[in-house]
Design a protein around this motif. Sequence first.
Motif, short mmCIF file in Angstrom:
data_model
loop_
_atom_site.label_atom_id
_atom_site.label_comp_id
_atom_site.label_asym_id
_atom_site.label_seq_id
_atom_site.Cartn_x
_atom_site.Cartn_y
_atom_site.Cartn_z
N VAL A 28 24.06 85.46 -45.63
CA VAL A 28 23.91 85.80 -47.04
C VAL A 28 23.44 84.59 -47.84
CG1 VAL A 28 25.19 86.51 -49.11
CG2 VAL A 28 25.58 87.68 -46.94
N VAL A 29 23.91 83.39 -47.45
CA VAL A 29 23.50 82.16 -48.13
C VAL A 29 21.99 82.02 -48.11
CG1 VAL A 29 23.56 79.64 -48.02
CG2 VAL A 29 25.64 80.94 -47.60
N SER A 30 21.41 82.09 -46.92
CA SER A 30 19.97 81.87 -46.79
C SER A 30 19.17 82.98 -47.45
CB SER A 30 19.59 81.74 -45.31
OG SER A 30 19.96 82.90 -44.61
N MET A 31 19.72 84.18 -47.48
CA MET A 31 19.01 85.28 -48.12
C MET A 31 18.84 85.05 -49.61
SD MET A 31 20.43 88.71 -46.22
CE MET A 31 19.17 89.71 -47.00
N MET A 32 19.81 84.40 -50.23
CA MET A 32 19.72 84.15 -51.67
C MET A 32 18.56 83.22 -52.00
SD MET A 32 21.89 86.09 -52.93
CE MET A 32 21.52 87.12 -51.51
N GLN A 33 18.18 82.36 -51.05
CA GLN A 33 17.10 81.41 -51.30
C GLN A 33 15.72 82.09 -51.29
OE1 GLN A 33 17.87 78.23 -52.06
NE2 GLN A 33 20.04 78.66 -51.76
N THR A 34 15.52 83.06 -50.41
CA THR A 34 14.18 83.64 -50.22
C THR A 34 14.04 85.07 -50.71
OG1 THR A 34 14.75 84.34 -47.97
CG2 THR A 34 13.74 82.16 -48.22
N LEU A 35 15.14 85.68 -51.13
CA LEU A 35 15.13 87.10 -51.48
C LEU A 35 14.11 87.43 -52.57
CD1 LEU A 35 16.81 89.63 -50.61
CD2 LEU A 35 18.23 89.23 -52.63
N VAL A 36 13.95 86.56 -53.55
CA VAL A 36 13.11 86.88 -54.70
C VAL A 36 11.65 86.46 -54.51
CG1 VAL A 36 15.05 86.73 -56.30
CG2 VAL A 36 13.63 84.71 -55.89
N VAL A 37 11.37 85.66 -53.47
CA VAL A 37 10.01 85.13 -53.32
C VAL A 37 8.95 86.24 -53.27
CG1 VAL A 37 8.48 83.80 -51.81
CG2 VAL A 37 10.80 83.00 -52.26
N PRO A 38 9.16 87.32 -52.48
CA PRO A 38 8.12 88.36 -52.43
C PRO A 38 8.01 89.19 -53.72
CG PRO A 38 9.55 88.44 -50.49
CD PRO A 38 10.22 87.59 -51.51
N VAL A 39 9.03 89.16 -54.59
CA VAL A 39 9.04 90.05 -55.76
C VAL A 39 8.83 89.29 -57.08
CG1 VAL A 39 10.48 91.75 -54.60
CG2 VAL A 39 11.57 89.96 -55.96
N LEU A 40 8.49 88.01 -57.02
CA LEU A 40 8.29 87.26 -58.27
C LEU A 40 7.18 87.88 -59.11
CD1 LEU A 40 8.63 83.53 -57.12
CD2 LEU A 40 10.19 84.82 -58.60
N VAL A 91 31.94 85.30 -57.06
CA VAL A 91 30.97 84.85 -58.06
C VAL A 91 29.57 85.33 -57.70
CG1 VAL A 91 29.83 82.82 -59.04
CG2 VAL A 91 32.32 82.85 -58.78
N MET A 92 29.24 85.25 -56.41
CA MET A 92 27.92 85.69 -55.97
C MET A 92 27.73 87.19 -56.16
SD MET A 92 26.32 85.78 -52.25
CE MET A 92 25.07 87.06 -52.11
N ILE A 93 28.75 87.97 -55.87
CA ILE A 93 28.66 89.42 -56.07
C ILE A 93 28.45 89.74 -57.55
CG2 ILE A 93 29.97 91.59 -56.00
CD1 ILE A 93 31.30 90.49 -53.43
N ALA A 94 29.20 89.05 -58.42
CA ALA A 94 29.05 89.26 -59.86
C ALA A 94 27.63 88.90 -60.32
CB ALA A 94 30.08 88.44 -60.63
N GLY A 95 27.11 87.79 -59.81
CA GLY A 95 25.75 87.38 -60.17
C GLY A 95 24.71 88.37 -59.67
N ALA A 118 26.46 80.44 -53.82
CA ALA A 118 26.69 80.91 -52.44
C ALA A 118 26.31 79.87 -51.41
CB ALA A 118 25.89 82.19 -52.19
N THR A 119 25.46 78.91 -51.78
CA THR A 119 25.04 77.88 -50.82
C THR A 119 26.24 77.10 -50.29
OG1 THR A 119 22.98 77.71 -52.06
CG2 THR A 119 23.40 76.00 -50.45
N ALA A 120 27.30 77.03 -51.07
CA ALA A 120 28.51 76.31 -50.64
C ALA A 120 29.20 77.00 -49.48
CB ALA A 120 29.48 76.17 -51.82
N ILE A 121 28.86 78.26 -49.21
CA ILE A 121 29.50 79.00 -48.12
C ILE A 121 29.27 78.31 -46.78
CG2 ILE A 121 29.43 81.15 -46.79
CD1 ILE A 121 28.86 82.61 -49.43
N PHE A 122 28.07 77.78 -46.56
CA PHE A 122 27.74 77.22 -45.26
C PHE A 122 28.62 76.02 -44.88
CE2 PHE A 122 24.93 74.46 -42.59
CZ PHE A 122 25.04 75.21 -41.43
N LEU A 149 21.21 81.21 -40.58
CA LEU A 149 20.51 80.77 -41.79
C LEU A 149 19.03 81.14 -41.72
CD1 LEU A 149 22.07 77.23 -42.37
CD2 LEU A 149 22.56 79.33 -43.64
N ALA A 150 18.38 80.79 -40.61
CA ALA A 150 16.95 81.10 -40.47
C ALA A 150 16.75 82.62 -40.38
CB ALA A 150 16.39 80.41 -39.23
N PHE A 151 17.65 83.30 -39.67
CA PHE A 151 17.52 84.75 -39.55
C PHE A 151 17.67 85.42 -40.92
CE2 PHE A 151 19.43 88.98 -38.80
CZ PHE A 151 18.40 89.55 -38.06
#
Length: 502
Positions: A28-40, A91-95, A118-122, A149-151
């Motif tokens: 979930v941590v890594s997904m937050m980093q790239t999730l928005v890239v295709p939809v900007l 906090v991440m769910i609320a965000g 969420a990055t603190a999770i790792f 993370l990569a997956f």
Amino acid sequence: MSHAQHAVPRRHSGDTVVVLALGLAAMVVSMMQTLVVPVLGIIQSDLEVTTANVSWVTTATLLSAAVFTPLLGRFGDQHGKKPTLVGVLLVMIAGSVLAATTTSLTWLIVGRVMQGAATAIFPLALSVLREEIKPEKLHGAMALVSGTLAFGSGLALVGAGLLTQGSDPDYHRVFWLAVALAVMALAGVLFAVPASRTKTGGRTDWLGAFTLAMLLVLLLLPISQGHEWGWTSGRTLGAFVGAIVMAVVWVITESRVKEPMVDMRMFAHRPVLFTNLAGLLLGFAMFTQFIGVSYLVQMPEDVAGYGFGASVLAASVVYLLPTTLVSLVGAQFGGVLVRRLGARVTLAAGACFGVLGFTWLSAAHDATASVIGAGMVIGLAISFGYASMPALIVASVPAHQTGIANGINSISRSVGSAVASAVITSLLASKTIPLPDGMPALPQESQFTLSFTIAGAAFVLVVAVALVGLKAAHAPRTPVLRKVTQSGTPQSAEVEADAELV
């Protein structure tokens, strides 16, 4: 209150369940980093904002991660990893809910700031593994969690592409996906992760946290926004100067505080310092492959003379997903190599694969098979790097500093990714193909070749760091461990296992 006063016996029941739960949380941590890239682009169109403004949707998460990861890593060491993990996920769910329901750019950015925590999770997950997993299984567990993370990055790209297909794409669905996965991760942590075995206690170093946060913001802000502001503008140069000043202030602050958030001796400890340097270089190379290939394959060949005219979804599924799948599988082999050859050799071997992959990508990116094949080799390099760095960190610091040490290492990778984004964006914009008026500028093919060459050079530096910089990584280990052991904590078996990882 001392570290030893909080220690309780180690438990080993349900190791596999714990690892899987933490792996899901790390994904979930890594997904937050790239999730928005295709939809900007969709967000920009729907909210009717400028390119500069919509870029804050990614920048806000990066800055938030830089601020909260070391603070929460240290907080987990002091007050318990499980409650800190639960708090971060809430906090991440609320965000994510906020981002999924708002139509305001301001509130979307606020939601992204909350997701950045969420990055603190790792690093917290790695701290839990060090407490709960048998020493002989620790390297494999860390490799599995690191591999997610990569997956997760690849899964986020594919998910975002699938959820925004059609003539009327809705970016809110992407954030609902984040909500669903974060709720699953929270359930896994609540039911599978045991209560923290050790707590160091002590006061929170708010001054150290504030000065480090200011340092990271002043460093990452101009890196991520320099292309928009101009690299020689007053704002960009002023922020870099401010970062240098705050670095001095932070070092002075942490040297004088009784209970510092970051022990400067640990921070400057040779294996920790060089592992963080390797993390920065790995983050740079990984993000270069991700953003470079994504842009390259979407170039219209009939106009640019190169590229494959792929859609966002095809770029994610066909060209990038194989890299992430190899990373996930390769992480398990990386864990085996860490145990048999040592983390330093594994890191060097992975970096050699990275050099090979980017050399291939630089020389032959005109065929689909070459781009995918080179990406898979690079994915293997990333997986070996992710498997070895946590092992190097864990083998170099006492148990009660695991969270903060891995938190700093996570930030080093984030800084590398931010630098890669800035460098690639600037390189692609610096030389463009002359096109008729009204058509968007397209980068020359040589700029992609240069970008991949620079990433290959970064992996060459990782080889040097592993073989030269980390050569004596085990030497300074003894005095640090003696100090912890003399406090009364029964760590002898763990110390021996950690030493073998190097």
